[in-house]
Scaffold this motif. Sequence first.
Motif, PDB file in Angstrom:
ATOM      1  N   THR A   1       0.837  -1.210   0.000  1.00 59.93           N
ATOM      2  CA  THR A   1       0.000   0.000   0.000  1.00 59.93           C
ATOM      3  C   THR A   1       0.864   1.249   0.000  1.00 59.93           C
ATOM      4  N   GLU A   2       1.943   1.241   0.818  1.00 58.54           N
ATOM      5  CA  GLU A   2       2.856   2.402   0.831  1.00 58.54           C
ATOM      6  C   GLU A   2       3.512   2.575  -0.549  1.00 58.54           C
ATOM      7  N   ALA A   3       3.913   1.443  -1.165  1.00 62.05           N
ATOM      8  CA  ALA A   3       4.557   1.521  -2.481  1.00 62.05           C
ATOM      9  C   ALA A   3       3.582   2.069  -3.516  1.00 62.05           C
ATOM     10  N   CYS A   4       2.296   1.740  -3.333  1.00 60.73           N
ATOM     11  CA  CYS A   4       1.272   2.269  -4.249  1.00 60.73           C
ATOM     12  C   CYS A   4       1.109   3.771  -4.036  1.00 60.73           C
ATOM     13  N   ASN A   5       1.112   4.181  -2.791  1.00 63.50           N
ATOM     14  CA  ASN A   5       1.003   5.631  -2.503  1.00 63.50           C
ATOM     15  C   ASN A   5       2.217   6.395  -3.037  1.00 63.50           C
ATOM     16  N   LEU A   6       3.364   5.692  -3.106  1.00 63.48           N
ATOM     17  CA  LEU A   6       4.572   6.336  -3.627  1.00 63.48           C
ATOM     18  C   LEU A   6       4.569   6.381  -5.155  1.00 63.48           C
ATOM     19  N   GLY A   7       3.716   5.562  -5.785  1.00 58.57           N
ATOM     20  CA  GLY A   7       3.668   5.530  -7.248  1.00 58.57           C
ATOM     21  C   GLY A   7       4.498   4.412  -7.859  1.00 58.57           C
ATOM     22  N   LEU A   8       5.186   3.631  -7.000  1.00 60.21           N
ATOM     23  CA  LEU A   8       5.997   2.517  -7.535  1.00 60.21           C
ATOM     24  C   LEU A   8       5.096   1.354  -7.941  1.00 60.21           C
ATOM     25  N   VAL A   9       4.007   1.176  -7.196  1.00 60.02           N
ATOM     26  CA  VAL A   9       3.026   0.113  -7.496  1.00 60.02           C
ATOM     27  C   VAL A   9       1.778   0.776  -8.072  1.00 60.02           C
ATOM     28  N   THR A  10       1.208   0.143  -9.089  1.00 60.11           N
ATOM     29  CA  THR A  10       0.040   0.710  -9.767  1.00 60.11           C
ATOM     30  C   THR A  10      -1.253   0.427  -8.997  1.00 60.11           C
ATOM     31  N   GLU A  11      -1.381  -0.819  -8.523  1.00 54.67           N
ATOM     32  CA  GLU A  11      -2.606  -1.199  -7.788  1.00 54.67           C
ATOM     33  C   GLU A  11      -2.287  -2.375  -6.880  1.00 54.67           C
ATOM     34  N   VAL A  12      -2.954  -2.375  -5.715  1.00 57.54           N
ATOM     35  CA  VAL A  12      -2.776  -3.447  -4.720  1.00 57.54           C
ATOM     36  C   VAL A  12      -4.067  -4.270  -4.659  1.00 57.54           C
ATOM     37  N   PHE A  13      -3.930  -5.598  -4.575  1.00 60.63           N
ATOM     38  CA  PHE A  13      -5.102  -6.477  -4.545  1.00 60.63           C
ATOM     39  C   PHE A  13      -5.076  -7.312  -3.265  1.00 60.63           C
ATOM     40  N   PRO A  14      -6.273  -7.696  -2.774  1.00 64.13           N
ATOM     41  CA  PRO A  14      -6.301  -8.574  -1.591  1.00 64.13           C
ATOM     42  C   PRO A  14      -5.580  -9.894  -1.899  1.00 64.13           C
ATOM     43  N   ASP A  15      -4.871 -10.424  -0.917  1.00 66.50           N
ATOM     44  CA  ASP A  15      -4.124 -11.687  -1.131  1.00 66.50           C
ATOM     45  C   ASP A  15      -5.035 -12.782  -1.698  1.00 66.50           C
ATOM     46  N   GLY A  16      -6.233 -12.869  -1.175  1.00 66.08           N
ATOM     47  CA  GLY A  16      -7.116 -13.993  -1.549  1.00 66.08           C
ATOM     48  C   GLY A  16      -7.581 -13.947  -2.988  1.00 66.08           C
ATOM     49  N   SER A  17      -7.686 -12.758  -3.545  1.00 66.43           N
ATOM     50  CA  SER A  17      -8.239 -12.677  -4.917  1.00 66.43           C
ATOM     51  C   SER A  17      -7.197 -12.170  -5.914  1.00 66.43           C
ATOM     52  N   PHE A  18      -5.939 -11.990  -5.419  1.00 65.56           N
ATOM     53  CA  PHE A  18      -4.891 -11.359  -6.247  1.00 65.56           C
ATOM     54  C   PHE A  18      -4.724 -12.066  -7.584  1.00 65.56           C
ATOM     55  N   GLN A  19      -4.426 -13.362  -7.538  1.00 63.49           N
ATOM     56  CA  GLN A  19      -4.121 -14.074  -8.790  1.00 63.49           C
ATOM     57  C   GLN A  19      -5.304 -14.029  -9.755  1.00 63.49           C
ATOM     58  N   SER A  20      -6.489 -14.317  -9.260  1.00 64.66           N
ATOM     59  CA  SER A  20      -7.635 -14.397 -10.198  1.00 64.66           C
ATOM     60  C   SER A  20      -7.964 -13.015 -10.756  1.00 64.66           C
ATOM     61  N   GLU A  21      -7.946 -11.987  -9.891  1.00 67.83           N
ATOM     62  CA  GLU A  21      -8.267 -10.642 -10.400  1.00 67.83           C
ATOM     63  C   GLU A  21      -7.235 -10.165 -11.411  1.00 67.83           C
ATOM     64  N   VAL A  22      -5.950 -10.359 -11.058  1.00 64.64           N
ATOM     65  CA  VAL A  22      -4.897  -9.805 -11.935  1.00 64.64           C
ATOM     66  C   VAL A  22      -4.867 -10.528 -13.279  1.00 64.64           C
ATOM     67  N   TRP A  23      -4.968 -11.843 -13.251  1.00 67.68           N
ATOM     68  CA  TRP A  23      -4.865 -12.583 -14.528  1.00 67.68           C
ATOM     69  C   TRP A  23      -6.089 -12.374 -15.406  1.00 67.68           C
ATOM     70  N   THR A  24      -7.230 -12.139 -14.800  1.00 64.26           N
ATOM     71  CA  THR A  24      -8.413 -11.791 -15.607  1.00 64.26           C
ATOM     72  C   THR A  24      -8.162 -10.482 -16.338  1.00 64.26           C
ATOM     73  N   ARG A  25      -7.575  -9.526 -15.604  1.00 62.55           N
ATOM     74  CA  ARG A  25      -7.294  -8.224 -16.212  1.00 62.55           C
ATOM     75  C   ARG A  25      -6.218  -8.341 -17.300  1.00 62.55           C
ATOM     76  N   LEU A  26      -5.178  -9.125 -17.019  1.00 63.27           N
ATOM     77  CA  LEU A  26      -4.079  -9.238 -17.992  1.00 63.27           C
ATOM     78  C   LEU A  26      -4.552  -9.912 -19.274  1.00 63.27           C
ATOM     79  N   LYS A  27      -5.441 -10.907 -19.133  1.00 60.48           N
ATOM     80  CA  LYS A  27      -5.957 -11.580 -20.334  1.00 60.48           C
ATOM     81  C   LYS A  27      -6.764 -10.603 -21.179  1.00 60.48           C
ATOM     82  N   ALA A  28      -7.441  -9.678 -20.524  1.00 61.44           N
ATOM     83  CA  ALA A  28      -8.193  -8.661 -21.282  1.00 61.44           C
ATOM     84  C   ALA A  28      -7.215  -7.714 -21.991  1.00 61.44           C
TER      85      ALA A  28
END
Length: 374
Positions: A289-316
Amino acid sequence: MNVFRIPGVQLHTTGALMGASVEDFNNAKAQLGTLKKDPGNHVKLKIYALFKQATQGPCNTPKPGMLDFVNKAKWDAWKSLESVSQEEARQQYVDLIKSLVSAEGPAVATPPPESAQAFQSLLVTTEDGITTIRFNRPEKKNAITLDMYKELIDALHHAGKDDSVITVMTGSGDFYCSGNDLNNFTGIPQGGIEKMAKDSGELLKHYVKAYIDFPKPLIAVVNGPALGVSVTVLGLFDVVYATESATFHTPFSQLGQSPEGCSSYTFPKIMGNAKASEMLLFNKKVTATEACNLGLVTEVFPDGSFQSEVWTRLKAYAKLPPKSLALSKQLIRSKEKEKLHAVNDAEVERLIERWLSDECMQAIMNFFQAKPKL
Ligand SMILES: CCCCCC/C=C/C(=O)SCCNC(=O)CCNC(=O)[C@H](O)C(C)(C)COP(=O)(O)OP(=O)(O)OC[C@H]1O[C@@H](n2cnc3c(N)ncnc32)[C@H](O)[C@@H]1OP(=O)(O)O
């Protein structure tokens, strides 16, 4: 019961599996039986270990005796994955089998598809328009050996030319990457320590250059803690997605070293001098979250849904017009390319001096003498 027989290694494929893609897993098992070429003991043990980890979780059997070589090798392989989740092991199993099957492909003169690049410390696959480069030394927190730097340069080179639309970098196991393997600086090769530092500098320069010049959208999927050079090059990625439990740590002064990956330029540009100094000079470890506030990270996802959310987005993303993506990325990046190469050269020159310093040598010895971890 479907048995794939490898001399000394039997995979009995029964039992219910965790997770959603049982079908992918079963398809991979079935494909394993179609392999024409022996993938070699190293790969076979990895297949065995991933299968056990995916279906039974961490190794729960007593360690075989020293003279029971085959079973001890199997046990060690399975044990080495103890920090890998069953879901992750299942995904790696599917990815590995796919890369082996596509490596065989139709028996024709053309070279095997680039998605079939087989590496020792990486798992590289191409699917759904995405080339995924996965750090694959989970037992060592994906620390980067000298050979792994070369493999990563090679993998990025191929990914930049293959028919994928975007390229993704992520880690196996519970870490994204622990940065430079500190063993890289322990053995003094022929030619002495000066030659080692110079050669390492050249290797690092080419490694960072591969990111600066990468022609397609490059996305980091930070699945866990990230350290050192795996953090600093993030400033050269186009998007950085992180799971909430990831951390970002650049312990350079603690190690008697200095920033690399163009971070001495990109970090102040991204987060301002003071925040960049807290990380690059004063070893501040930051949360996702701090890295996201600094601009180094674009978006932070909950651990439980990270893989499914991110890969759905990447496939799009990977369904978008590839030339438009690549040419637009190059427009964004071209203005600073010359500057970035100059920064890379200056950082490497400074690091060569640092690697020859007493401060650095002492810090690395401290690590291996099991002094407090970073
Ligand atoms: C061509 C040269 C280019 C150089 C570029 C310059 C790059 C600079 C950097 O990247 S600086 C940062 C370097 N990284 C570190 O200093 C991290 C060191 N590791 C740690 O502090 C810890 O291991 C940890 C915090 C990452 C994880 O701690 P923990 O969860 O307690 O796990 P372990 O320490 O037990 O680690 C498991 C296993 O992995 C080995 N290991 C982990 N990281 C590294 C590493 N960077 N280098 C070598 N080995 C590493 C660790 O020793 C354990 O091995 P073992 O089971 O004991 O055999």
